[in-house]
Design an enzyme around this catalytic site. Structure first.
Site, PDB file in Angstrom:
ATOM      1  N   CYS A 236     -11.942   0.394  -6.056  1.00  0.00           N
ATOM      2  CA  CYS A 236     -11.552  -0.613  -6.715  1.00  0.00           C
ATOM      3  C   CYS A 236     -11.472  -0.475  -8.366  1.00  0.00           C
ATOM      4  O   CYS A 236     -10.394  -0.668  -9.091  1.00  0.00           O
ATOM      5  CB  CYS A 236     -12.405  -1.863  -6.452  1.00  0.00           C
ATOM      6  SG  CYS A 236     -11.936  -3.215  -7.504  1.00  0.00           S
TER       7      CYS A 236
ATOM      8  N   GLY B 269     -16.729   2.172  -7.638  1.00  0.00           N
ATOM      9  CA  GLY B 269     -15.894   2.803  -6.283  1.00  0.00           C
ATOM     10  C   GLY B 269     -14.352   2.830  -6.696  1.00  0.00           C
ATOM     11  O   GLY B 269     -13.834   2.966  -7.777  1.00  0.00           O
TER      12      GLY B 269
ATOM     13  N   GLY C  66     -25.398  10.904  -0.905  1.00  0.00           N
ATOM     14  CA  GLY C  66     -26.166  10.095  -0.083  1.00  0.00           C
ATOM     15  C   GLY C  66     -26.066  10.454   1.367  1.00  0.00           C
ATOM     16  O   GLY C  66     -24.812  10.392   1.913  1.00  0.00           O
TER      17      GLY C  66
ATOM     18  N   HIS D  60      -0.298 -30.891 -16.912  1.00  0.00           N
ATOM     19  CA  HIS D  60       1.285 -30.808 -17.178  1.00  0.00           C
ATOM     20  C   HIS D  60       1.713 -30.018 -18.687  1.00  0.00           C
ATOM     21  O   HIS D  60       0.880 -30.338 -19.492  1.00  0.00           O
ATOM     22  CB  HIS D  60       2.109 -32.059 -16.949  1.00  0.00           C
ATOM     23  CG  HIS D  60       3.456 -31.822 -17.400  1.00  0.00           C
ATOM     24  ND1 HIS D  60       4.508 -31.417 -16.319  1.00  0.00           N
ATOM     25  CD2 HIS D  60       4.179 -32.185 -18.550  1.00  0.00           C
ATOM     26  CE1 HIS D  60       5.574 -31.449 -17.063  1.00  0.00           C
ATOM     27  NE2 HIS D  60       5.755 -31.904 -18.275  1.00  0.00           N
TER      28      HIS D  60
ATOM     29  N   ASP E 272     -15.176  -1.497   3.400  1.00  0.00           N
ATOM     30  CA  ASP E 272     -14.265  -0.697   4.089  1.00  0.00           C
ATOM     31  C   ASP E 272     -14.824   0.041   5.332  1.00  0.00           C
ATOM     32  O   ASP E 272     -14.070   0.662   6.059  1.00  0.00           O
ATOM     33  CB  ASP E 272     -13.387   0.200   3.247  1.00  0.00           C
ATOM     34  CG  ASP E 272     -12.549  -0.554   2.051  1.00  0.00           C
ATOM     35  OD1 ASP E 272     -12.497  -1.678   2.150  1.00  0.00           O
ATOM     36  OD2 ASP E 272     -11.702   0.202   1.380  1.00  0.00           O
TER      37      ASP E 272
ATOM     38  N   GLY F 103       5.160   0.317   3.544  1.00  0.00           N
ATOM     39  CA  GLY F 103       5.691  -1.047   2.803  1.00  0.00           C
ATOM     40  C   GLY F 103       4.670  -2.128   2.989  1.00  0.00           C
ATOM     41  O   GLY F 103       4.935  -3.328   3.013  1.00  0.00           O
ATOM     42  N   GLY F 104       3.394  -1.610   2.874  1.00  0.00           N
ATOM     43  CA  GLY F 104       2.163  -2.412   2.771  1.00  0.00           C
ATOM     44  C   GLY F 104       1.923  -2.661   1.519  1.00  0.00           C
ATOM     45  O   GLY F 104       2.661  -2.963   0.469  1.00  0.00           O
TER      46      GLY F 104
HETATM   47  P1  NAD Z   1      -1.375  -1.356   4.568  1.00  0.00           P
HETATM   48  O1  NAD Z   1      -1.984  -1.506   6.074  1.00  0.00           O
HETATM   49  O2  NAD Z   1      -1.563  -2.632   4.011  1.00  0.00           O
HETATM   50  O3  NAD Z   1       0.014  -0.728   4.771  1.00  0.00           O
HETATM   51  C1  NAD Z   1       0.448   0.320   5.409  1.00  0.00           C
HETATM   52  C2  NAD Z   1       1.900   0.218   5.906  1.00  0.00           C
HETATM   53  O4  NAD Z   1       2.256   1.409   6.260  1.00  0.00           O
HETATM   54  C3  NAD Z   1       1.845  -0.711   6.939  1.00  0.00           C
HETATM   55  O5  NAD Z   1       3.050  -1.575   6.779  1.00  0.00           O
HETATM   56  C4  NAD Z   1       2.405   0.274   8.076  1.00  0.00           C
HETATM   57  O6  NAD Z   1       3.420  -0.224   8.976  1.00  0.00           O
HETATM   58  C5  NAD Z   1       3.155   1.378   7.311  1.00  0.00           C
HETATM   59  N1  NAD Z   1       3.063   2.683   7.960  1.00  0.00           N
HETATM   60  C6  NAD Z   1       2.403   3.337   8.782  1.00  0.00           C
HETATM   61  N2  NAD Z   1       2.920   4.559   9.373  1.00  0.00           N
HETATM   62  C7  NAD Z   1       3.980   4.532   8.865  1.00  0.00           C
HETATM   63  C8  NAD Z   1       5.234   5.405   9.026  1.00  0.00           C
HETATM   64  N3  NAD Z   1       5.046   6.695   9.678  1.00  0.00           N
HETATM   65  N4  NAD Z   1       6.425   5.315   8.253  1.00  0.00           N
HETATM   66  C9  NAD Z   1       6.600   4.274   7.682  1.00  0.00           C
HETATM   67  N5  NAD Z   1       5.669   3.252   7.673  1.00  0.00           N
HETATM   68  C10 NAD Z   1       4.352   3.511   8.149  1.00  0.00           C
HETATM   69  O7  NAD Z   1      -2.021  -0.142   4.001  1.00  0.00           O
HETATM   70  P2  NAD Z   1      -2.063   0.161   2.363  1.00  0.00           P
HETATM   71  O8  NAD Z   1      -0.874  -0.565   1.578  1.00  0.00           O
HETATM   72  O9  NAD Z   1      -2.182   1.656   2.156  1.00  0.00           O
HETATM   73  O10 NAD Z   1      -3.176  -0.279   1.813  1.00  0.00           O
HETATM   74  C11 NAD Z   1      -4.717  -0.142   2.296  1.00  0.00           C
HETATM   75  C12 NAD Z   1      -5.556  -1.117   2.163  1.00  0.00           C
HETATM   76  O11 NAD Z   1      -6.012  -1.417   0.691  1.00  0.00           O
HETATM   77  C13 NAD Z   1      -5.349  -2.343   2.731  1.00  0.00           C
HETATM   78  O12 NAD Z   1      -6.169  -2.858   3.656  1.00  0.00           O
HETATM   79  C14 NAD Z   1      -4.972  -3.279   1.596  1.00  0.00           C
HETATM   80  O13 NAD Z   1      -5.188  -4.688   2.045  1.00  0.00           O
HETATM   81  C15 NAD Z   1      -5.838  -2.630   0.650  1.00  0.00           C
HETATM   82  N6  NAD Z   1      -5.187  -3.231  -0.831  1.00  0.00           N
HETATM   83  C16 NAD Z   1      -5.261  -4.223  -1.403  1.00  0.00           C
HETATM   84  C17 NAD Z   1      -4.514  -4.723  -2.228  1.00  0.00           C
HETATM   85  C18 NAD Z   1      -4.485  -6.237  -2.770  1.00  0.00           C
HETATM   86  O14 NAD Z   1      -5.167  -6.788  -2.318  1.00  0.00           O
HETATM   87  N7  NAD Z   1      -3.727  -6.534  -3.589  1.00  0.00           N
HETATM   88  C19 NAD Z   1      -4.098  -3.698  -3.079  1.00  0.00           C
HETATM   89  C20 NAD Z   1      -3.871  -2.325  -2.697  1.00  0.00           C
HETATM   90  C21 NAD Z   1      -4.707  -2.079  -1.488  1.00  0.00           C
END
Ligand code: NAD
Length: 468
Positions: free
Chosen positions: A42, A40, A114, A441, A309, A180-181
């Site tokens: 991941c 997938g 599928g 340690h 998801d 910035g997610g």
């Molecule tokens: P996210 O939801 O973490 O972040 C998306 C960000 O985009 C949010 O902070 C949001 O406020 C911002 N945003 C939305 N519209 C915007 C706009 N018009 N202008 C500026 N900013 C805007 O989603 P993601 O980073 O795309 O990740 C997707 C999924 O994949 C998430 O659920 C995440 O948990 C998962 N993921 C997890 C990991 C990990 O666990 N390390 C790594 C990668 C992805």
């Protein structure tokens, strides 16, 4: 070829393939439908290739800064082609491992697309035609795909999602990241360390808003130090092709501003892959494209389950796997092994960050009186040896009982160390019970012991409170 199974699973991501192996081990005749390679998002386009890039990028940065350890290296270069080859080799090894595991456990893999049909049947369409299979139960694990903002310019060449950025064979000179997610800050960390000029535009007032506030604040400072420009409360309005590259226009508070770069990455979340998954006669209840399930992962259709998801909530590989295992355990009449309410969240930035359970802020919102123990990793020997950035380990416990409710950390190996707190919370341990274990340690893990000592009144490794 057999056409009747106990369980048919659609989607071989970390949700589907793990569920298939577990189901086979529980004695179910299991088929797994996949149109692409196993693993997938991941394995093929997500966690694994990103972490491989982050590993290489961190190594590059370390070598360049080797002088402080007495290691002098000259002409250290990044060969992006070789980096991509290492990334692909890592992905291929893991995908082959999954394929062997499926085979070794007697799971029948059906290659093709599928579609759920009425009457607990699934059609599988491939280049060789379409075949129909039926099962006692069906598990939908079709995952998600990157969301694209409904703003002008998103179809311009060079405006990409994470899938598209993975396909680039050359390192861009500059990259603007919308969002910035988690994806935004991880890609920013990797690309910036490799020499690309990165700008992050985040609509909310802070980065990774779902994590502890202190993690967001520290991260912003660290990214700035690395030369990454970050704009928060910045809502992107559109992208245009300019003379010098792609121009991203955004509103930052009252101000209108723009940033120009070679590529733009849209990382604003992911959408469930429910389109085209259902025959018109077999559509379960949906909510904004996500499949609605109950606590046992049952959809509104009898004998049809869904996980990962596709059902929304936290979109994490480890959660999808845990849900897959729980769903097939329920089908087999067993109690689920894993506590699904405790989901560790990890950031593979440099330094890493991780969190599980409640933050202090969340506990307060829920009206739970808490005690907090916080240890600055600047006082941790191993962190000093490796010259780590500022970091901390924070533990949140219920005031009255001392039971651990949550932990947040930002430091080296945070993503490996958070599991200790997950175990403690799942088992209802108190801080005192956690302190019974000796920690070796010198390790980063000693910081966990120190945070627990802080919770109990004061770590031996920091100055007594009255003198601080
Ligand atoms: P996210 O939801 O973490 O972040 C998306 C960000 O985009 C949010 O902070 C949001 O406020 C911002 N945003 C939305 N519209 C915007 C706009 N018009 N202008 C500026 N900013 C805007 O989603 P993601 O980073 O795309 O990740 C997707 C999924 O994949 C998430 O659920 C995440 O948990 C998962 N993921 C997890 C990991 C990990 O666990 N390390 C790594 C990668 C992805």
């Amino acid at each position: 070829m057999e056409t009747r199974f106990d369980l048919i699973i659609i989607g071989a991501g970390p949700g589907g393939y793990v569920a298939a192996i577990q189901a086979a081990r529980l004695g179910m005749r299991t088929a797994l439908v996949e149109e692409d390679r196993a693993g997938g998002t991941c394995l093929n386009r997500g966690c694994i290739p990103t972490k491989a890039m982050l590993h290489a990028a961190s190594l590059f940065r370390e070598i360049q800064a080797g002088e402080r350890f007495g290691i002098l290296a000259s002409e250290v270069r990044c060969d992006y082609g070789q980096l991509l080859a290492y990334r692909q080799e890592t992905v291929d090894q893991l995908v082959q491992g999954v394929e062997q595991l499926l085979k070794g456990n007697g799971v029948t893999v059906l290659s093709g697309r599928g579609t759920l049909l009425p009457g607990k049947r699934v059609s599988v369409a491939s280049g060789e035609g379409t075949a129909v299979y039926e099962a006692e139960n069906i598990l939908l694990a079709a995952g998600s795909r990157p969301a694209v903002l409904p703003i002008p310019g998103m179809d311009l060449p060079g405006v990409l999602t994470s899938d598209g950025l993975f396909q680039q064979t050359e390192l861009p000179a500059s990259l603007t990241i919308i969002g910035g997610g988690v994806i935004g800050v991880e890609f920013a960390t990797a690309f910036s360390a490799l020499g690309c000029q990165v700008t992050i535009l985040e609509a909310l007032p802070r980065l990774v808003a779902n994590m502890d506030r202190e993690i967001s604040q520290n991260l912003k400072l660290i990214l700035k130090k690395r030369g990454i420009e970050t704009h928060t409360s910045a809502s992107v309005q559109g992208v245009e092709q300019g003379a010098d590259g792609l121009v991203c226009r955004f509103a930052e508070g009252e101000k209108e501003a723009s940033v120009t770069s070679q590529l733009v990455l849209c990382a604003v979340g992911r959408r469930a892959n429910s389109e085209g998954l259902f025959d018109p006669g077999a559509v379960p209840e949906l909510n904004r494209g996500r499949v609605v399930v109950d606590e046992c992962f049952r959809t509104s259709l009898e004998g049809v389950y869904a996980i990962g998801d596709l059902i929304g909530g936290m979109q994490l590989a480890h959660l999808a796997s845990a849900q897959g295992i729980a769903a097939v355990e329920r089908m087999a009449g067993k109690e689920p092994t894993v506590d699904l309410s405790l989901v560790p969240a990890c950031l593979y930035t440099d330094p890493e960050a991780a969190s599980v359970g409640l933050t202090e802020e969340e506990a307060k919102k829920e009206g739970i009186p808490v005690q907090v123990g916080k240890f600055p990793m600047s006082a941790n020997g191993k962190s000093l040896i490796s010259r780590e950035e500022r970091g901390f380990i924070k533990v949140v416990a219920e005031k009255e009982s001392g039971r651990i409710l949550g932990a947040q950390m930002m430091c080296a190996r945070a993503t490996d160390m958070i599991g200790e707190f997950g175990t403690a919370i799942a088992c209802g341990l108190t801080g005192e019970q956690m302190r019974r274990a000796m920690r070796p340690h010198p390790t980063y893990n000693e910081g966990v012991g120190d945070a627990l000592e802080e919770l109990a009144g004061g770590s031996l490794n920091v100055m007594p409170r009255r003198k601080r």
